[in-house]
Design an enzyme around this catalytic site. Structure first.
Site, PDB file in Angstrom:
ATOM      1  N   LYS A 138      42.904  42.688  30.921  1.00  0.00           N
ATOM      2  CA  LYS A 138      43.850  41.643  31.286  1.00  0.00           C
ATOM      3  C   LYS A 138      43.097  40.475  31.920  1.00  0.00           C
ATOM      4  O   LYS A 138      42.160  40.662  32.699  1.00  0.00           O
ATOM      5  CB  LYS A 138      44.901  42.181  32.260  1.00  0.00           C
ATOM      6  CG  LYS A 138      45.698  43.370  31.710  1.00  0.00           C
ATOM      7  CD  LYS A 138      46.444  42.999  30.433  1.00  0.00           C
ATOM      8  CE  LYS A 138      47.229  44.179  29.893  1.00  0.00           C
ATOM      9  NZ  LYS A 138      47.943  43.843  28.640  1.00  0.00           N
ATOM     10  N   GLY A 139      43.516  39.266  31.581  1.00  0.00           N
ATOM     11  CA  GLY A 139      42.872  38.089  32.152  1.00  0.00           C
ATOM     12  C   GLY A 139      41.551  37.747  31.493  1.00  0.00           C
ATOM     13  O   GLY A 139      40.636  37.252  32.153  1.00  0.00           O
ATOM     14  N   ARG A 140      41.431  38.037  30.192  1.00  0.00           N
ATOM     15  CA  ARG A 140      40.188  37.674  29.483  1.00  0.00           C
ATOM     16  C   ARG A 140      39.979  36.156  29.537  1.00  0.00           C
ATOM     17  O   ARG A 140      40.922  35.384  29.486  1.00  0.00           O
ATOM     18  CB  ARG A 140      40.266  38.100  28.020  1.00  0.00           C
ATOM     19  CG  ARG A 140      40.188  39.587  27.756  1.00  0.00           C
ATOM     20  CD  ARG A 140      40.054  39.803  26.263  1.00  0.00           C
ATOM     21  NE  ARG A 140      40.060  41.222  25.913  1.00  0.00           N
ATOM     22  CZ  ARG A 140      41.143  41.889  25.533  1.00  0.00           C
ATOM     23  NH1 ARG A 140      42.310  41.266  25.468  1.00  0.00           N
ATOM     24  NH2 ARG A 140      41.074  43.168  25.221  1.00  0.00           N
ATOM     25  N   LYS A 141      38.732  35.756  29.573  1.00  0.00           N
ATOM     26  CA  LYS A 141      38.419  34.338  29.570  1.00  0.00           C
ATOM     27  C   LYS A 141      38.668  33.757  28.187  1.00  0.00           C
ATOM     28  O   LYS A 141      38.214  34.291  27.184  1.00  0.00           O
ATOM     29  CB  LYS A 141      36.956  34.125  29.973  1.00  0.00           C
ATOM     30  CG  LYS A 141      36.578  32.657  30.124  1.00  0.00           C
ATOM     31  CD  LYS A 141      35.140  32.507  30.596  1.00  0.00           C
ATOM     32  CE  LYS A 141      34.771  31.034  30.750  1.00  0.00           C
ATOM     33  NZ  LYS A 141      33.373  30.862  31.209  1.00  0.00           N
ATOM     34  N   LYS A 165      51.431  38.777  25.075  1.00  0.00           N
ATOM     35  CA  LYS A 165      50.440  37.925  25.734  1.00  0.00           C
ATOM     36  C   LYS A 165      51.063  36.902  26.680  1.00  0.00           C
ATOM     37  O   LYS A 165      50.510  35.830  26.899  1.00  0.00           O
ATOM     38  CB  LYS A 165      49.555  37.205  24.709  1.00  0.00           C
ATOM     39  CG  LYS A 165      48.791  38.123  23.779  1.00  0.00           C
ATOM     40  CD  LYS A 165      48.089  39.251  24.507  1.00  0.00           C
ATOM     41  CE  LYS A 165      47.037  38.742  25.481  1.00  0.00           C
ATOM     42  NZ  LYS A 165      46.448  39.834  26.301  1.00  0.00           N
ATOM     43  N   CYS A 166      52.201  37.278  27.240  1.00  0.00           N
ATOM     44  CA  CYS A 166      52.839  36.402  28.240  1.00  0.00           C
ATOM     45  C   CYS A 166      52.916  37.054  29.613  1.00  0.00           C
ATOM     46  O   CYS A 166      53.462  36.460  30.551  1.00  0.00           O
ATOM     47  CB  CYS A 166      54.238  36.001  27.774  1.00  0.00           C
ATOM     48  SG  CYS A 166      54.249  34.815  26.420  1.00  0.00           S
ATOM     49  N   GLY A 167      52.400  38.274  29.735  1.00  0.00           N
ATOM     50  CA  GLY A 167      52.403  38.938  31.033  1.00  0.00           C
ATOM     51  C   GLY A 167      53.396  40.069  31.145  1.00  0.00           C
ATOM     52  O   GLY A 167      53.866  40.378  32.252  1.00  0.00           O
ATOM     53  N   THR A 168      53.720  40.734  30.039  1.00  0.00           N
ATOM     54  CA  THR A 168      54.704  41.819  30.098  1.00  0.00           C
ATOM     55  C   THR A 168      54.214  42.986  30.959  1.00  0.00           C
ATOM     56  O   THR A 168      54.984  43.565  31.723  1.00  0.00           O
ATOM     57  CB  THR A 168      55.044  42.332  28.687  1.00  0.00           C
ATOM     58  OG1 THR A 168      53.834  42.743  28.022  1.00  0.00           O
ATOM     59  CG2 THR A 168      55.727  41.243  27.869  1.00  0.00           C
ATOM     60  N   TYR A 207      46.483  37.014  40.964  1.00  0.00           N
ATOM     61  CA  TYR A 207      47.010  37.891  42.011  1.00  0.00           C
ATOM     62  C   TYR A 207      46.965  39.348  41.579  1.00  0.00           C
ATOM     63  O   TYR A 207      47.236  39.691  40.416  1.00  0.00           O
ATOM     64  CB  TYR A 207      48.447  37.510  42.347  1.00  0.00           C
ATOM     65  CG  TYR A 207      48.556  36.280  43.220  1.00  0.00           C
ATOM     66  CD1 TYR A 207      48.462  36.366  44.604  1.00  0.00           C
ATOM     67  CD2 TYR A 207      48.738  35.019  42.656  1.00  0.00           C
ATOM     68  CE1 TYR A 207      48.547  35.239  45.409  1.00  0.00           C
ATOM     69  CE2 TYR A 207      48.823  33.877  43.447  1.00  0.00           C
ATOM     70  CZ  TYR A 207      48.727  33.996  44.823  1.00  0.00           C
ATOM     71  OH  TYR A 207      48.806  32.871  45.610  1.00  0.00           O
TER      72      TYR A 207
END
EC number: 2.8.2.23
Length: 353
Positions: free
Chosen positions: A314-317, A102-105, A299
């Site tokens: 990805k990018g859930r609120k 959950k850090c953007g892998t 982005y």
């Protein structure tokens, strides 16, 4: 038979008529070769000529692909002959994104894949952290990798590598000089993101359960007496220095690049350029590879032919968290963060209240 047949071909009736004084009764119109050995020889020559021609065309195409990586960097999915064209093959990874969850892998891997000299595994392989996969051996692991050309870097990512005790030694046994990418985010933000995904997964697995029955983030991170629930998994994973110690016992600090996941969201180019340098890649990824998606709020990626964003999951609120709980958690992580900064030799400036 026409006298001309001695030369290997049967002539048309008009030719025979001239030769035999007008009698063409025994001449037959045939297109072909009259002698089997000669026919076989001609057929062999034709096949060899076709093969050599195809070989030259294919070899030229392969050379063109290798010499023009900026336009068509990826190797063909299927190779016609591994013996004739051994340059494209499945190779063990030279770099691994080892975490953190959950850090953007996934975003990091897809961004790096924009580089023509990077190949990526399709999914999370989980070779080093799952015994059932690890026991299948390195050849099985290699077969999970994509085809790549010499000079290209193969990368895979499995975020649970970071927190699994056996993984550092297992990776070193494969490649002691491997380069490792560790992407981190502000610990409280990471914990909330982890909670959000776990709740979404639980709702998908058991849609009959009412959402109201799920515990809130505040209820999970605090005990009833108001103390921090250090055993709650999303919080435990955010104490990065607990896990990094194991890696630094096995690998040198120079082999591990810490990527700021928060900056990757805000300014991806600056972080990717650091990684290109770390991996020894020629700088190729720039602002032209990104565009801001107003709807999603982050982005997205762009290459020579397409624009695309990461999938919807990805990018859930995130849920709104009580500010007092946020403050309490950030104070709790303050000391842990400082220990992490000391290990990596860099202050990431995460808030402490």
């Amino acid at each position: 038979m026409c006298p001309c047949s001695a030369f290997g071909y049967i002539m048309a009736p008009s030719s025979c008529h001239e030769i035999r004084g007008g009698d063409s009764s025994d001449c037959v119109v045939v297109v072909g070769v009259s002698r089997p050995k000669m026919a076989l020889g001609i057929l062999t020559i034709m096949l060899i000529s076709l093969f050599l021609t195809f070989h030259m065309i294919y070899d030229t195409a392969i050379s063109s692909l290798q010499n023009n990586n900026a336009v068509h960097p990826r190797p063909p999915v299927i190779l016609l002959s591994r013996k004739l064209y051994p340059s494209a093959a499945r190779r063990l990874p030279q770099a691994i994104i080892m975490g953190v969850r959950k850090c953007g892998t996934r975003a990091l891997l897809e961004m790096l894949y924009l580089h023509p000299m990077v190949q990526k595994a399709a999914g999370e392989v989980h070779f080093f952290d799952r015994d059932d996969n690890y026991n299948k051996g390195l050849e099985w692991y290699r077969m999970q990798m994509p085809h790549s050309y010499p000079g290209q870097i193969t990368i895979e990512k499995s975020p649970s590598y970071f927190v699994t005790p056996e993984v550092p030694e297992r990776i070193r046994a494969m490649n002691a000089s491997v380069k490792l990418l560790l992407i981190v985010r502000e610990p409280v933000t990471r914990a909330i993101s982890d909670y959000t995904q776990l709740r979404a997964n639980a709702a998908t697995a058991s849609p009959v359960l009412p959402t109201s029955s799920s515990k809130t983030f505040e209820q999970l991170v605090l005990h009833p007496n108001g103390s921090i629930n250090e055993g709650y998994r999303p919080l435990a994973i955010s104490v990065y220095h607990h896990y990094l110690h194991r890696w630094l016992e096995v690998f040198t600090r120079e082999q591990i690049l810490v990527v700021n996941g928060d900056l990757l969201i805000e300014d991806p180019v600056s972080q990717i350029q650091r990684i290109e340098s770390f991996l020894g890649l020629e700088p190729r990824i720039g602002t032209h590879n990104f565009y801001f998606n107003e709807t999603k709020g982050f982005y997205c990626l762009r290459n020579e032919t397409t624009d695309r964003c990461l999938r919807e999951t990805k990018g859930r609120k995130h849920p709104r968290v009580n500010p007092k709980v946020l403050s309490k958690l950030r104070k709790y992580f303050g000391e842990h963060n400082q220990k992490f900064y000391d290990l990596i030799g860099e202050d990431l400036g995460w808030p402490e209240e």
